[in-house]
Write a protein that holds these residues in place. Structure first.
Motif, PDB file in Angstrom:
ATOM      1  N   GLN A  26     -20.478 -15.254  24.603  1.00 34.48           N
ATOM      2  CA  GLN A  26     -19.647 -14.681  24.695  1.00 34.48           C
ATOM      3  C   GLN A  26     -19.242 -15.270  22.794  1.00 34.48           C
ATOM      4  O   GLN A  26     -18.813 -14.567  21.722  1.00 34.48           O
ATOM      5  CB  GLN A  26     -18.407 -14.703  25.576  1.00 34.48           C
ATOM      6  N   LEU A  27     -18.994 -16.685  22.998  1.00 35.34           N
ATOM      7  CA  LEU A  27     -18.761 -17.047  21.069  1.00 35.34           C
ATOM      8  C   LEU A  27     -19.642 -16.684  20.682  1.00 35.34           C
ATOM      9  O   LEU A  27     -19.430 -16.752  19.310  1.00 35.34           O
ATOM     10  CB  LEU A  27     -18.206 -19.012  21.954  1.00 35.34           C
ATOM     11  N   GLY A  28     -21.006 -16.908  20.742  1.00 35.83           N
ATOM     12  CA  GLY A  28     -21.312 -16.888  19.691  1.00 35.83           C
ATOM     13  C   GLY A  28     -22.139 -15.240  19.815  1.00 35.83           C
ATOM     14  O   GLY A  28     -22.261 -15.172  17.916  1.00 35.83           O
ATOM     15  N   SER A  29     -21.226 -14.331  19.834  1.00 38.23           N
ATOM     16  CA  SER A  29     -21.163 -13.126  19.745  1.00 38.23           C
ATOM     17  C   SER A  29     -19.556 -13.371  18.504  1.00 38.23           C
ATOM     18  O   SER A  29     -19.978 -12.258  17.369  1.00 38.23           O
ATOM     19  CB  SER A  29     -20.825 -12.028  21.607  1.00 38.23           C
ATOM     20  N   PHE A  30     -19.069 -13.627  19.120  1.00 34.10           N
ATOM     21  CA  PHE A  30     -17.845 -13.534  17.603  1.00 34.10           C
ATOM     22  C   PHE A  30     -18.375 -14.561  16.533  1.00 34.10           C
ATOM     23  O   PHE A  30     -18.358 -13.749  15.557  1.00 34.10           O
ATOM     24  CB  PHE A  30     -17.182 -15.001  17.511  1.00 34.10           C
ATOM     25  N   ALA A  31     -18.971 -15.647  16.560  1.00 34.79           N
ATOM     26  CA  ALA A  31     -19.975 -16.133  15.194  1.00 34.79           C
ATOM     27  C   ALA A  31     -20.693 -15.226  14.820  1.00 34.79           C
ATOM     28  O   ALA A  31     -20.421 -15.154  13.523  1.00 34.79           O
ATOM     29  CB  ALA A  31     -20.824 -17.014  15.625  1.00 34.79           C
TER      30      ALA A  31
END
Length: 309
Positions: A26-31
């Protein structure tokens, strides 16, 4: 990426608890968002599985963009509402679950669909989702846009806005910050259901995007999960028989009564009428209180007749 600032800044609010197995995705999809003007504020409810370390690594990789705070330790709804209280005035607010994966254009699409918006204008964006299994294999789209549309009369008895898709304009965020203490005091069961009630009750514009904006991961640890299949139906039936549903409505309406001043005149009248109509099916219909399907209306009538509404 640009540093987060300005009137089009989006602050992502994410409640976490022992989500380390899924959080990195999920954090990677923010980035990876095509819209670069974002920041993240997370509230962690005493995780013990590496969630906090994952957040720290993400913060180190994105200086000035990421912060996390101790959650209130009272469940997901209280965590999200506490984050809403802490959100930055003047920013857009996007809610996020810890285990989903956003499409790269999620934020860009949400702001475009909500336009035009004056800074003070409250607007709420919601979208469909793509349901997946734990490995992100597609299971199918979420439900279509609500067939009867959004309304306060529907919101009192049903939620149709998935919390993991909500994006609030600065004006809507300000309204939520104002009202969140009442929701926390009443211990509302679900932050997204109560946001639907608050916003429709206040006459806020709701934008529903039928295009899925994220992959909604279904796994054994979901706080709620998608309402699909026989098992989900049996679970809901058990909640009704145990009067869980009636208790949820008690808490929601107590919170709404505490912020009655922000509701429209029509919504205040409807809220008052609903209190008297919860055991009178004919009164519910006359007031315009309904679910999204005829089958749902029949269930509502049965609940009213048996004192479970």
């Amino acid at each position: 990426m640009t540093r987060p600032d300005g009137p089009d800044h989006v602050q992502i609010l994410m409640a976490t608890r022992n989500g380390g197995e899924w959080l990195a995705g999920q954090l990677g999809s923010f980035a990876a968002q095509s819209y670069g003007n974002w920041s993240l504020l997370a509230g962690d409810d005493a995780s013990t599985d590496g969630t906090r370390e994952c957040l720290d690594r993400f913060a180190a990789a994105h200086p000035g963009r990421v912060a996390w705070r101790e959650g209130p330790g009272r469940g997901s709804a209280a965590n999200f509402l506490t984050l809403a209280q802490r959100s930055s005035p003047g920013s857009w607010v996007a809610f996020s679950d810890q285990d989903d994966v956003w499409n790269p254009d999620r934020l860009e699409r949400a702001l475009a669909a909500s336009a035009p918006v004056r800074p003070e204008e409250p607007v709420v964006y919601a979208s469909a989702t793509l349901l997946t299994d734990a490995a992100l294999r597609p299971l199918g789209p979420s439900s279509l846009p609500p067939p009867r549309g959004v309304s306060f009369g529907n919101a009192l008895v049903q939620n149709v806005l998935a919390g993991n898709t909500l994006v609030l304009s600065p004006g809507a965020g300000a309204l939520l910050r104002q009202a969140a203490p009442a929701a926390l005091a009443a211990d509302v069961p679900f932050h997204d259901w109560w946001i639907y009630q608050l916003m429709t009750g206040a006459g806020v514009r709701i934008v529903y995007d039928p295009e899925p904006g994220l992959m909604y991961r279904q796994h054994g640890g979901n706080v709620l999960g998608a309402h699909r299949g026989i098992a989900a139906g049996l679970s809901r039936a058990g909640q009704i028989l145990r009067r869980d549903y009636a208790g949820w409505i008690d808490r929601n309406t107590a919170a709404l009564a505490a912020v009655e001043s922000v509701l429209t005149d029509d919504a205040r009248r409807l809220l008052g009428g609903f209190a008297a109509a919860r055991r009178k099916p004919e009164a519910l219909r006359a007031l315009g209180i309904c679910r999204q399907t005829r089958a749902g209306d029949r269930a509502l009538t049965a609940m009213a007749r048996t004192g479970r509404l």
